[in-house]
Design a protein around this motif. Structure first.
Motif, PDB file in Angstrom:
ATOM      1  N   UNK A   1       0.827  -1.208   0.000  1.00 43.45           N
ATOM      2  CA  UNK A   1       0.000   0.000   0.000  1.00 43.45           C
ATOM      3  C   UNK A   1       0.862   1.258   0.000  1.00 43.45           C
ATOM      4  N   UNK A   2       1.940   1.251   0.770  1.00 37.06           N
ATOM      5  CA  UNK A   2       2.827   2.415   0.816  1.00 37.06           C
ATOM      6  C   UNK A   2       3.545   2.640  -0.508  1.00 37.06           C
ATOM      7  N   UNK A   3       3.956   1.562  -1.168  1.00 36.12           N
ATOM      8  CA  UNK A   3       4.761   1.712  -2.384  1.00 36.12           C
ATOM      9  C   UNK A   3       3.984   2.383  -3.502  1.00 36.12           C
ATOM     10  N   UNK A   4       2.669   2.326  -3.467  1.00 34.95           N
ATOM     11  CA  UNK A   4       1.874   2.992  -4.483  1.00 34.95           C
ATOM     12  C   UNK A   4       1.753   4.494  -4.282  1.00 34.95           C
ATOM     13  N   UNK A   5       2.153   4.985  -3.117  1.00 31.76           N
ATOM     14  CA  UNK A   5       1.949   6.405  -2.842  1.00 31.76           C
ATOM     15  C   UNK A   5       3.240   7.215  -2.712  1.00 31.76           C
ATOM     16  N   UNK A   6       4.378   6.579  -2.942  1.00 29.76           N
ATOM     17  CA  UNK A   6       5.639   7.318  -2.854  1.00 29.76           C
ATOM     18  C   UNK A   6       6.448   7.106  -4.130  1.00 29.76           C
ATOM     19  N   UNK A   7       7.282   8.083  -4.509  1.00 30.43           N
ATOM     20  CA  UNK A   7       7.939   8.054  -5.814  1.00 30.43           C
ATOM     21  C   UNK A   7       9.237   7.253  -5.894  1.00 30.43           C
ATOM     22  N   UNK A   8       9.590   6.504  -4.868  1.00 31.15           N
ATOM     23  CA  UNK A   8      10.813   5.711  -4.914  1.00 31.15           C
ATOM     24  C   UNK A   8      10.536   4.314  -4.360  1.00 31.15           C
ATOM     25  N   UNK A   9      11.327   3.326  -4.761  1.00 30.47           N
ATOM     26  CA  UNK A   9      11.088   1.961  -4.283  1.00 30.47           C
ATOM     27  C   UNK A   9      11.389   1.834  -2.787  1.00 30.47           C
ATOM     28  N   UNK A  10      10.590   1.024  -2.111  1.00 31.13           N
ATOM     29  CA  UNK A  10      10.811   0.773  -0.683  1.00 31.13           C
ATOM     30  C   UNK A  10      10.816  -0.718  -0.421  1.00 31.13           C
ATOM     31  N   UNK A  11      11.396  -1.084   0.701  1.00 29.87           N
ATOM     32  CA  UNK A  11      11.367  -2.484   1.117  1.00 29.87           C
ATOM     33  C   UNK A  11      11.305  -2.539   2.634  1.00 29.87           C
ATOM     34  N   UNK A  12      10.947  -3.705   3.146  1.00 28.33           N
ATOM     35  CA  UNK A  12      10.924  -3.904   4.592  1.00 28.33           C
ATOM     36  C   UNK A  12      12.377  -4.057   5.034  1.00 28.33           C
ATOM     37  N   UNK A  13      12.827  -3.167   5.898  1.00 34.03           N
ATOM     38  CA  UNK A  13      14.206  -3.202   6.384  1.00 34.03           C
ATOM     39  C   UNK A  13      14.339  -4.057   7.633  1.00 34.03           C
ATOM     40  N   UNK A  14      13.301  -4.079   8.480  1.00 28.85           N
ATOM     41  CA  UNK A  14      13.317  -4.890   9.700  1.00 28.85           C
ATOM     42  C   UNK A  14      11.914  -4.936  10.284  1.00 28.85           C
ATOM     43  N   UNK A  15      11.657  -5.968  11.070  1.00 26.24           N
ATOM     44  CA  UNK A  15      10.411  -6.074  11.816  1.00 26.24           C
ATOM     45  C   UNK A  15      10.730  -6.539  13.230  1.00 26.24           C
ATOM     46  N   UNK A  16       9.790  -6.273  14.124  1.00 26.06           N
ATOM     47  CA  UNK A  16       9.961  -6.699  15.515  1.00 26.06           C
ATOM     48  C   UNK A  16       8.596  -6.912  16.144  1.00 26.06           C
ATOM     49  N   UNK A  17       8.510  -7.882  17.040  1.00 28.65           N
ATOM     50  CA  UNK A  17       7.273  -8.064  17.784  1.00 28.65           C
ATOM     51  C   UNK A  17       7.109  -6.900  18.749  1.00 28.65           C
ATOM     52  N   UNK A  18       5.934  -6.782  19.293  1.00 30.30           N
ATOM     53  CA  UNK A  18       5.682  -5.709  20.249  1.00 30.30           C
ATOM     54  C   UNK A  18       4.641  -4.729  19.760  1.00 30.30           C
ATOM     55  N   UNK A  19       4.293  -4.814  18.489  1.00 40.62           N
ATOM     56  CA  UNK A  19       3.204  -4.029  17.939  1.00 40.62           C
ATOM     57  C   UNK A  19       3.242  -2.547  18.248  1.00 40.62           C
ATOM     58  N   UNK A  20       2.086  -2.037  18.710  1.00 35.66           N
ATOM     59  CA  UNK A  20       1.938  -0.596  18.950  1.00 35.66           C
ATOM     60  C   UNK A  20       2.842  -0.099  20.068  1.00 35.66           C
TER      61      UNK A  20
END
Length: 144
Positions: free
Chosen positions: A80-99
């Motif tokens: 969803x984010x990649x459709x609204x910004x003018x450069x390619x993006x990727x997931x750099x990292x994730x972590x549990x813990x949510x909000x």
């Protein structure tokens, strides 16, 4: 004879009750307590199951931008984010813990905040991304 302190010294001052205290030691102890609380908080967030959602770092290192957010569907969020910004993006990292973790990172990196959960990449953010990638399993959506 009473102890003498140089005038204007803020390292050692006489307290209200007539004893001396060391301002540098008190500051150091306060920093150590804050760091211990942060380590405890991170350990608790690390122990949370992924079903509560993931905090993500999505961005583009070449552009120097990263979005720190929370989602239960990180790949879908990246799409969803990649459709609204003018450069390619990727997931750099994730972590549990949510909000909770998302709020922790927003506070920790508030000096790099440029609005809308977007941050300029700093050495501290890069170090956290590297730390997360070294400790998180690959199945949490990293690198998509």
């Amino acid at each position: 004879m009473q102890n003498q302190i140089p005038a204007g010294s803020d390292v050692n001052r006489k307290g209200r009750h007539g004893y001396w205290y060391d301002g540098e030691r008190i500051d150091r102890q306060a920093r150590e307590r804050a760091e211990a609380r942060e380590r405890q908080s991170i350990a608790e967030m690390d122990a949370m199951p992924a079903r509560f959602g993931l905090c993500y770092f999505i961005g583009n290192l070449e552009q120097g931008l990263v979005k720190i957010g929370y989602s239960k569907n990180v790949p879908g969020r990246r799409n969803r984010l990649s459709g609204s910004i003018p450069f390619p993006i990727r997931v750099l990292a994730t972590a549990t813990g949510g909000m909770d973790r998302e709020a922790h990172y927003h506070h920790k990196f508030k000096g790099a905040d440029i609005g809308g959960e977007w941050f300029t990449i700093t050495p501290a953010i890069l170090a956290e991304i590297a730390r997360l990638n070294a400790t998180r399993p690959a199945d949490l959506g990293r690198g998509m």
